[in-house]
Motif scaffolding. Structure first.
Motif, PDB file in Angstrom:
ATOM      1  N   ARG A 119      37.004  36.277  41.333  1.00 46.32           N
ATOM      2  CA  ARG A 119      35.762  36.975  42.069  1.00 46.32           C
ATOM      3  C   ARG A 119      36.003  36.773  43.393  1.00 46.32           C
ATOM      4  N   SER A 120      37.332  36.619  43.959  1.00 44.00           N
ATOM      5  CA  SER A 120      37.488  35.877  45.295  1.00 44.00           C
ATOM      6  C   SER A 120      38.277  36.918  45.991  1.00 44.00           C
ATOM      7  N   PRO A 121      37.789  37.447  47.225  1.00 47.89           N
ATOM      8  CA  PRO A 121      38.702  38.188  47.965  1.00 47.89           C
ATOM      9  C   PRO A 121      40.086  37.727  48.465  1.00 47.89           C
ATOM     10  N   LEU A 122      40.268  36.224  48.289  1.00 47.19           N
ATOM     11  CA  LEU A 122      41.500  35.571  48.740  1.00 47.19           C
ATOM     12  C   LEU A 122      42.723  36.012  47.846  1.00 47.19           C
ATOM     13  N   VAL A 123      42.428  36.890  46.692  1.00 48.20           N
ATOM     14  CA  VAL A 123      43.342  37.348  46.059  1.00 48.20           C
ATOM     15  C   VAL A 123      44.383  38.271  46.812  1.00 48.20           C
ATOM     16  N   ALA A 124      43.806  39.165  47.774  1.00 43.82           N
ATOM     17  CA  ALA A 124      44.463  39.943  48.496  1.00 43.82           C
ATOM     18  C   ALA A 124      45.517  39.425  49.506  1.00 43.82           C
ATOM     19  N   ARG A 125      45.361  38.028  49.738  1.00 42.53           N
ATOM     20  CA  ARG A 125      46.293  37.381  50.445  1.00 42.53           C
ATOM     21  C   ARG A 125      47.859  37.474  49.532  1.00 42.53           C
ATOM     22  N   ASP A 126      47.675  37.608  48.586  1.00 40.68           N
ATOM     23  CA  ASP A 126      49.005  37.622  47.529  1.00 40.68           C
ATOM     24  C   ASP A 126      49.310  39.021  47.318  1.00 40.68           C
ATOM     25  N   ILE A 127      49.100  39.971  48.039  1.00 44.58           N
ATOM     26  CA  ILE A 127      49.346  41.351  47.560  1.00 44.58           C
ATOM     27  C   ILE A 127      50.996  41.444  47.411  1.00 44.58           C
ATOM     28  N   ASP A 128      51.842  40.690  48.464  1.00 51.94           N
ATOM     29  CA  ASP A 128      53.022  40.735  48.531  1.00 51.94           C
ATOM     30  C   ASP A 128      53.832  40.237  47.108  1.00 51.94           C
ATOM     31  N   LEU A 129      52.941  39.345  46.549  1.00 55.93           N
ATOM     32  CA  LEU A 129      53.818  38.910  45.554  1.00 55.93           C
ATOM     33  C   LEU A 129      53.212  39.527  44.308  1.00 55.93           C
ATOM     34  N   LEU A 130      52.102  40.219  44.091  1.00 55.20           N
ATOM     35  CA  LEU A 130      51.767  40.828  42.990  1.00 55.20           C
ATOM     36  C   LEU A 130      52.441  42.061  42.912  1.00 55.20           C
ATOM     37  N   GLN A 131      52.966  42.597  43.950  1.00 57.05           N
ATOM     38  CA  GLN A 131      53.754  43.995  43.887  1.00 57.05           C
ATOM     39  C   GLN A 131      55.122  43.729  43.093  1.00 57.05           C
ATOM     40  N   ARG A 132      55.456  42.553  43.096  1.00 59.18           N
ATOM     41  CA  ARG A 132      56.614  42.185  42.286  1.00 59.18           C
ATOM     42  C   ARG A 132      56.716  42.530  41.017  1.00 59.18           C
ATOM     43  N   PHE A 133      55.683  42.329  40.389  1.00 56.71           N
ATOM     44  CA  PHE A 133      55.487  42.438  38.971  1.00 56.71           C
ATOM     45  C   PHE A 133      55.317  44.013  38.438  1.00 56.71           C
ATOM     46  N   GLU A 134      56.281  44.305  37.326  1.00 62.41           N
ATOM     47  CA  GLU A 134      56.414  45.424  36.853  1.00 62.41           C
ATOM     48  C   GLU A 134      55.080  45.872  36.185  1.00 62.41           C
ATOM     49  N   GLN A 135      54.183  44.798  35.418  1.00 60.56           N
ATOM     50  CA  GLN A 135      53.217  45.067  34.941  1.00 60.56           C
ATOM     51  C   GLN A 135      52.113  44.128  35.240  1.00 60.56           C
ATOM     52  N   VAL A 136      51.057  44.520  35.840  1.00 59.13           N
ATOM     53  CA  VAL A 136      49.908  43.521  36.683  1.00 59.13           C
ATOM     54  C   VAL A 136      48.785  44.106  36.559  1.00 59.13           C
ATOM     55  N   CYS A 137      47.794  43.502  36.578  1.00 60.60           N
ATOM     56  CA  CYS A 137      46.470  44.002  37.015  1.00 60.60           C
ATOM     57  C   CYS A 137      45.424  42.821  37.162  1.00 60.60           C
ATOM     58  N   VAL A 138      44.590  43.135  38.450  1.00 66.67           N
ATOM     59  CA  VAL A 138      43.853  42.439  38.949  1.00 66.67           C
ATOM     60  C   VAL A 138      42.373  42.420  38.603  1.00 66.67           C
ATOM     61  N   ASN A 139      41.793  41.786  38.102  1.00 68.58           N
ATOM     62  CA  ASN A 139      40.499  42.059  37.375  1.00 68.58           C
ATOM     63  C   ASN A 139      39.368  41.257  38.508  1.00 68.58           C
ATOM     64  N   PHE A 140      38.563  41.959  39.154  1.00 68.13           N
ATOM     65  CA  PHE A 140      37.588  41.352  39.889  1.00 68.13           C
ATOM     66  C   PHE A 140      36.297  41.178  39.118  1.00 68.13           C
ATOM     67  N   SER A 141      35.745  40.309  39.465  1.00 69.38           N
ATOM     68  CA  SER A 141      34.404  40.130  38.749  1.00 69.38           C
ATOM     69  C   SER A 141      33.334  40.513  39.879  1.00 69.38           C
ATOM     70  N   VAL A 142      32.502  41.611  39.480  1.00 70.86           N
ATOM     71  CA  VAL A 142      31.604  42.058  40.091  1.00 70.86           C
ATOM     72  C   VAL A 142      30.286  42.132  39.244  1.00 70.86           C
ATOM     73  N   THR A 143      29.431  41.457  39.151  1.00 68.08           N
ATOM     74  CA  THR A 143      28.316  41.353  38.224  1.00 68.08           C
ATOM     75  C   THR A 143      27.031  42.034  38.649  1.00 68.08           C
ATOM     76  N   THR A 144      26.849  42.433  39.974  1.00 69.20           N
ATOM     77  CA  THR A 144      25.554  43.065  40.149  1.00 69.20           C
ATOM     78  C   THR A 144      25.598  43.686  41.458  1.00 69.20           C
ATOM     79  N   ASP A 145      24.812  44.585  41.812  1.00 63.09           N
ATOM     80  CA  ASP A 145      24.661  45.099  43.219  1.00 63.09           C
ATOM     81  C   ASP A 145      23.639  44.601  44.052  1.00 63.09           C
TER      82      ASP A 145
END
Length: 274
Positions: A119-145
């Motif tokens: 649920r943390s925006p900090l995950v965007a820091r690691d875009i460079d590493l996430l792009q190395r995976f052939e299969q990956v998904c980032v689940n963002f927990s967003v529970t309300t508006d």
């Protein structure tokens, strides 16, 4: 008040998939405990009884996690990982320690398939590493508006707008994103909420209610969160009405409950809307 932090050497870093994660080969938790301390978090019930009462006020760091993962002898090529099942890998301490970042590097090198839950925006820091995976998904927990609802249930969490912005940043980088509305909390405008999560570029959506407590070895939603929900009039009928509106707006790329966390669902190409 900042959480109490201590570090220790974990006996293992990979846990075989079980329960609602039974379709995964392993779950991976860099930390024990979580500083976000959501009132509805089922993971609190897996902590020692004395620690359950102070959930959110302490974090244990698996300081040997990178070394343990690097030394895993069995092949992880094509193995499916869920990070994390009982903590948030991008809770505030991660900004300084970069433990999760170090694990991403190892997993990418070993050819793992990865689902990240945060649920943390900090995950965007690691875009460079996430792009190395052939299969990956980032689940963002967003529970309300509603920020008022967020503060009632999860006051130590990042604001909703920050999560949506980070989800869009990750999706814009070509990394598949899922929005997990789990548990779905009271929402002000289901149609507008559906539009907001869709506008992030997410290709998957998951919705479910509070986690029921079933049996001795399964955690569920605690009384604190249920009491808040009751005060806000968030009963079964209100949830179902909001859920149905979201399903209608986000179909066919939305699932309910455990089915939404299947790696076959999260790591496959999305269905086209008719």
């Amino acid at each position: 008040m900042p959480p109490e932090i201590d570090q220790y050497d974990a006996g293992q870093i990979l846990t075989p998939g079980a329960g609602y994660l039974r379709e995964y080969d392993y779950s991976l938790n860099p930390y024990v405990g979580c500083a976000f301390g959501c009132s509805y978090c089922y993971a609190a019930f897996f902590a020692p009884p004395a620690k359950q009462q102070t959930w959110g006020g302490w974090v244990r760091v698996k300081r040997n996690a990178e070394a343990k993962l690097s030394r895993v002898r069995r092949s992880l090529d094509g193995k499916t990982m869920y990070m994390s099942s009982a903590t948030d890998p991008y809770q505030p301490i991660e900004r300084r320690l970069q433990l999760t970042r170090s694990l991403l590097s190892v997993l990418a090198e070993k050819g793992a398939r990865l689902v990240v839950q945060t649920r943390s925006p900090l995950v965007a820091r690691d875009i460079d590493l996430l792009q190395r995976f052939e299969q990956v998904c980032v689940n963002f927990s967003v529970t309300t508006d509603s920020e008022a609802v967020r503060r009632a249930f999860e006051p130590r969490n990042p604001p909703i707008a920050d999560r949506l912005q980070a989800a869009q940043e990750v999706a814009d980088a070509g990394i598949p994103v899922a929005i997990t509305m789990t548990p779905l909390l009271p929402i002000d405008d289901p149609a507008q909420f559906a539009g907001s999560v869709a506008d992030t570029g997410a290709s998957r959506f998951v919705v479910e209610s509070f986690t029921p407590t079933v049996g001795h070895f399964r955690g569920g939603t605690g009384e604190e969160a249920r009491a808040v929900a009751s005060r806000l009039g968030w009963d079964c009928a209100a949830y179902q009405a909001a859920r149905d509106a979201l399903i209608n707006a986000l179909a066919p790329n939305i699932r309910q409950g455990a089915a939404g966390f299947s790696p076959d669902y999260l790591l496959s190409s999305p269905a086209r809307r008719s």
